[in-house]
Scaffold this active site. Structure first.
Site, PDB file in Angstrom:
ATOM      1  N   CYS A  35      44.162  44.149  58.587  1.00 10.60           N
ATOM      2  CA  CYS A  35      44.634  43.876  57.227  1.00 10.60           C
ATOM      3  C   CYS A  35      45.937  44.611  56.932  1.00 10.60           C
ATOM      4  O   CYS A  35      46.592  44.337  55.937  1.00 10.60           O
ATOM      5  CB  CYS A  35      43.568  44.258  56.202  1.00 10.60           C
ATOM      6  SG  CYS A  35      43.153  46.000  56.241  1.00 10.60           S
ATOM      7  N   CYS A 104      36.536  48.578  54.905  1.00 10.86           N
ATOM      8  CA  CYS A 104      37.489  49.367  54.104  1.00 10.86           C
ATOM      9  C   CYS A 104      36.992  50.808  53.963  1.00 10.86           C
ATOM     10  O   CYS A 104      37.789  51.739  53.958  1.00 10.86           O
ATOM     11  CB  CYS A 104      37.676  48.741  52.730  1.00 10.86           C
ATOM     12  SG  CYS A 104      37.905  46.953  52.798  1.00 10.86           S
TER      13      CYS A 104
HETATM   14 FE1  FES Z   1      42.113  46.396  54.426  1.00 10.03          FE
HETATM   15 FE2  FES Z   1      40.243  46.695  52.647  1.00 10.03          FE
HETATM   16  S1  FES Z   1      41.112  44.862  53.294  1.00 10.03           S
HETATM   17  S2  FES Z   1      41.079  48.201  53.959  1.00 10.03           S
END
Ligand code: FES
Length: 147
Positions: A35, A104
């Protein structure tokens, strides 16, 4: 049911312990390649106690809430207790995270461990390297999504 608990929303909207410690005893930075989110943790340690902790997170709401909660959970604790903090405990303290957001909270655990490792390295304190093996994001992702 709301996707995010009230606690997640609270820590996301009003994160605790945001900032930098200039003379930190240990600093840990981790990122999630998938991400692109980044988390940095600063620890001020005196006599094996975490006297202060601050974080900077460039990331999603769950990552910010996880960092905020994690810093609250280790503030004033011993370095040994901080070593035992798991992402699961952080998620539980937030009254849960959606399954696809559990990764996360892993950033928070890893950033704290990296900051502790930095402290141990700087002070030539021996430690068990096994405790610092990187959590496997892919494995976690697969476990959550059943792939
Ligand atoms: Fe990357 Fe939450 S989507 S840490």
């Amino acid at each position: 049911m709301a996707l995010y608990s009230e606690k997640v929303m609270d820590h996301f909207m009003h994160p605790r312990n945001v900032g930098v410690i200039d003379d930190a005893s240990g600093v840990g930075e981790v990122g999630n390649a998938k991400c692109g989110d980044i988390m940095k943790i600063y620890l001020k340690i005196e006599n094996d106690i975490i006297e202060d902790v601050k974080f900077e997170t460039f990331g999603c709401g769950s990552a910010i809430a996880s960092s905020s909660m994690a810093t609250e959970m280790i503030m004033g604790k011993s370095i040994h207790e901080a070593m035992e903090l798991t992402n699961k405990a952080v998620a539980e303290a937030l009254d849960g995270l959606p399954a696809h957001k559990m990764h996360c909270s892993v950033l928070a655990e890893e950033a704290i461990k990296n900051a502790l490792k930095d402290y141990f390295d700087k002070n030539n304190i021996p430690y068990d390297a096994d405790k610092f093996q990187e959590l496997d994001h892919d494995e976690l992702h697969n476990a959550v999504h059943g792939e």
